[in-house]
Design a protein around this motif. Structure first.
Motif, short mmCIF file in Angstrom:
data_model
loop_
_atom_site.label_atom_id
_atom_site.label_comp_id
_atom_site.label_asym_id
_atom_site.label_seq_id
_atom_site.Cartn_x
_atom_site.Cartn_y
_atom_site.Cartn_z
N ASN A 323 0.82 -1.21 0.00
CA ASN A 323 0.00 0.00 0.00
C ASN A 323 0.86 1.26 0.00
O ASN A 323 0.56 2.24 -0.70
N CYS A 324 1.93 1.21 0.80
CA CYS A 324 2.84 2.35 0.90
C CYS A 324 3.48 2.64 -0.47
O CYS A 324 3.50 3.78 -0.93
N LEU A 325 3.98 1.59 -1.13
CA LEU A 325 4.65 1.78 -2.41
C LEU A 325 3.69 2.22 -3.51
O LEU A 325 4.04 3.02 -4.37
N GLU A 326 2.47 1.68 -3.48
CA GLU A 326 1.48 2.11 -4.48
C GLU A 326 1.25 3.62 -4.38
O GLU A 326 1.21 4.33 -5.40
N ALA A 327 1.12 4.10 -3.16
CA ALA A 327 0.90 5.54 -2.96
C ALA A 327 2.13 6.34 -3.39
O ALA A 327 2.01 7.40 -4.03
N ARG A 328 3.32 5.85 -3.06
CA ARG A 328 4.56 6.55 -3.40
C ARG A 328 4.74 6.64 -4.91
O ARG A 328 5.17 7.67 -5.44
N ILE A 329 4.43 5.55 -5.60
CA ILE A 329 4.61 5.54 -7.06
C ILE A 329 3.64 6.51 -7.72
O ILE A 329 3.98 7.21 -8.67
N GLU A 330 2.41 6.56 -7.19
CA GLU A 330 1.42 7.51 -7.72
C GLU A 330 1.89 8.94 -7.52
O GLU A 330 1.79 9.79 -8.42
N LEU A 331 2.47 9.22 -6.33
CA LEU A 331 2.99 10.55 -6.05
C LEU A 331 4.14 10.91 -6.98
O LEU A 331 4.35 12.08 -7.32
N ALA A 332 4.90 9.88 -7.40
CA ALA A 332 6.02 10.12 -8.30
C ALA A 332 5.56 10.31 -9.74
O ALA A 332 6.37 10.55 -10.63
N GLY A 333 4.23 10.20 -9.98
CA GLY A 333 3.71 10.43 -11.30
C GLY A 333 3.84 9.25 -12.25
O GLY A 333 3.76 9.41 -13.47
N SER A 334 4.04 8.06 -11.69
CA SER A 334 4.18 6.86 -12.53
C SER A 334 2.99 5.94 -12.31
O SER A 334 2.22 6.11 -11.37
N GLU A 335 2.85 4.95 -13.20
CA GLU A 335 1.82 3.93 -13.01
C GLU A 335 2.49 2.57 -12.81
O GLU A 335 3.62 2.34 -13.27
N ILE A 336 1.80 1.66 -12.13
CA ILE A 336 2.36 0.34 -11.83
C ILE A 336 1.93 -0.64 -12.91
O ILE A 336 0.77 -0.69 -13.30
N GLY A 337 2.88 -1.40 -13.40
CA GLY A 337 2.59 -2.42 -14.41
C GLY A 337 2.11 -3.70 -13.74
O GLY A 337 2.86 -4.67 -13.62
N TYR A 338 0.86 -3.71 -13.30
CA TYR A 338 0.33 -4.89 -12.62
C TYR A 338 0.28 -6.09 -13.56
O TYR A 338 0.02 -5.95 -14.76
N ASN A 339 0.50 -7.26 -12.97
CA ASN A 339 0.43 -8.53 -13.72
C ASN A 339 1.37 -8.57 -14.92
O ASN A 339 1.13 -9.30 -15.88
N GLU A 340 2.43 -7.78 -14.89
CA GLU A 340 3.40 -7.77 -15.99
C GLU A 340 4.77 -8.17 -15.46
O GLU A 340 5.18 -7.72 -14.39
N TRP A 341 5.47 -8.98 -16.24
CA TRP A 341 6.84 -9.33 -15.87
C TRP A 341 7.76 -8.12 -15.97
O TRP A 341 8.74 -8.02 -15.27
N GLY A 342 7.43 -7.21 -16.86
CA GLY A 342 8.28 -6.03 -17.01
C GLY A 342 9.68 -6.39 -17.45
O GLY A 342 10.67 -5.87 -16.93
N ASP A 343 9.78 -7.30 -18.42
CA ASP A 343 11.10 -7.71 -18.90
C ASP A 343 11.85 -6.53 -19.51
O ASP A 343 11.25 -5.58 -20.01
N SER A 344 13.16 -6.63 -19.47
CA SER A 344 14.03 -5.59 -20.00
C SER A 344 13.82 -5.44 -21.51
O SER A 344 13.97 -6.40 -22.27
N LYS A 345 13.48 -4.23 -21.93
CA LYS A 345 13.35 -3.97 -23.37
C LYS A 345 14.70 -4.14 -24.07
O LYS A 345 14.76 -4.54 -25.23
N HIS A 346 15.75 -3.87 -23.35
CA HIS A 346 17.10 -4.05 -23.91
C HIS A 346 17.33 -5.52 -24.27
O HIS A 346 17.84 -5.83 -25.34
N PHE A 347 16.92 -6.39 -23.37
CA PHE A 347 17.05 -7.83 -23.60
C PHE A 347 16.21 -8.24 -24.82
O PHE A 347 16.68 -8.97 -25.70
N GLN A 348 14.99 -7.75 -24.87
CA GLN A 348 14.09 -8.09 -25.98
C GLN A 348 14.65 -7.58 -27.30
O GLN A 348 14.63 -8.29 -28.32
N ASN A 349 15.18 -6.37 -27.29
CA ASN A 349 15.75 -5.78 -28.51
C ASN A 349 16.98 -6.55 -28.97
O ASN A 349 17.20 -6.76 -30.17
N ARG A 350 17.78 -6.98 -28.02
CA ARG A 350 19.00 -7.72 -28.38
C ARG A 350 18.64 -9.09 -28.92
O ARG A 350 19.25 -9.58 -29.88
#
Length: 352
Positions: A323-350
């Motif tokens: 809960n704390c991190l969800e609020a902090r991330i929202e304050l930082a102006g970002s969104e959370i990638g729920y249910n996503e592995w969030g793999d490195s785009k660099h890895f995918q590109n390579r």
């Protein structure tokens, strides 16, 4: 989009202060948004054991620290933490421990990987951070479900490396480098990182660290400010340290310059930042970081996984931490990638 910088240019950027620094941090944020977007990915952190075979001179859980209460979370506790991550749509977990390589340890991690994949119906991504292993072990764990691995070099300058590690067969610089190559060979998204603001460390050393990451073509990075621990040999050199605020600012500069150098990698907002500044991790998200690690380690064990002093979130249960991190991330102006592995785009590109 990739920017080429030489060592002198990087060094000057790391020394940035005031207006120059604001320009650097804004530039890094713009590059991050363009290259990897505004999402932040959760990695539920499970520090499942503080038993370690190594004696690194900076680390609070080093083998020779007799004041540490050693623990080994049960398989049931580890899997319960991973189930929490899965049920709360974290997307990924990180299994982290002291460095062991016995057959029993290798098998246990292997079994845990299979258990996590089973309980999450193959939906949870898994990062490991369990130290140096053989190529065969890395391959075995990869086949059982791990697909990212963090192995921090801590200092890419060999001389500095041996100022913060014993110069013994157990702590060879070359073996650390070899292990990073093994990880790449085994198929992992490869992560490494350094401590920022160490005794004896120069701006030039840090510039070389960033160039080392680029040369190694890493997919992800976890680095943060060095924070001393009084039960370590390195503590005697605390008089050589920059102030904690200076180390914090330098860590943000490092994140920003790395984002400029390697726009599409994953960069973690290290927990150590929050040990210095309560909003430390959010500040890192604003200058280039895009991964954050809620601590899911059972509360009874957290105070014993103390790599450095003043570690935050020791008494927050997993629900509070989330809960704390969800609020902090929202304050930082970002969104959370729920249910996503969030793999490195660099890895995918390579790979493509």
């Amino acid at each position: 989009m990739q920017v080429e910088l030489d060592k002198q240019e990087i060094t000057e950027l790391l020394k940035s202060s005031d207006r120059e620094r604001a320009d650097l941090l804004n530039r890094a944020q713009e590059i991050k948004d363009a290259a990897v977007g505004n999402k932040v990915y959760f990695r539920g952190l499970v520090e499942f054991s503080n038993i370690c075979s190594k004696d690194c001179l900076y680390c609070g859980i080093r083998k020779s620290n007799g004041k540490v209460v050693r623990y080994n979370a049960s398989d049931e506790e580890i899997l319960a933490a991973c189930r929490f991550a899965w049920e709360n749509r974290f997307g990924s977990v990180v299994l982290q421990s002291g460095e062991l390589s016995s057959p029993a340890f290798v098998k246990r991690v292997d079994d845990l990987l299979k258990g996590i994949k089973k309980l999450s119906k193959n939906e949870l991504g898994i990062t490991l951070s369990c130290g140096e292993q053989t190529l065969e072990t890395y391959q075995r764990w990869f086949e059982s479900g791990a697909h990212r691995y963090l192995l921090r070099i801590e200092a890419s300058n060999r001389d500095l490396y041996y100022k913060i590690h014993p110069n013994t067969e157990k702590h060879l610089f070359e073996k650390r480098i070899e292990a990073l190559h093994f990880l790449r060979e085994a198929g992992y998204q490869v992560g490494t990182g350094v401590m920022i603001g160490l005794p004896f460390q120069t701006y030039e050393d840090l510039a070389d660290d960033l160039l080392f990451f680029k040369k190694m073509d890493i997919d992800m990075c976890g680095m943060g400010p060095y924070i001393e621990h009084e039960e370590t040999p390195l503590y005697q050199y605390r008089h050589l340290l920059k102030s904690k605020q200076e180390r914090f600012d330098l860590a943000l500069n490092m994140i920003a310059v790395l984002r400029i150098l390697m726009p599409d990698i994953n960069i973690a907002a290290a927990t150590a930042l929050q040990a210095i500044d309560p909003a430390g991790r959010e500040k890192a998200l604003k200058v280039g970081a895009n991964v954050i690690m809620p601590n899911l380690t059972p509360c009874d064990y957290r105070k014993e996984y103390l790599l450095y002093e003043d570690k935050p979130c020791l008494d927050e249960d997993a629900e509070l931490c989330r809960n704390c991190l969800e609020a902090r991330i929202e304050l930082a102006g970002s969104e959370i990638g729920y249910n996503e592995w969030g793999d490195s785009k660099h890895f995918q590109n390579r790979k493509s």
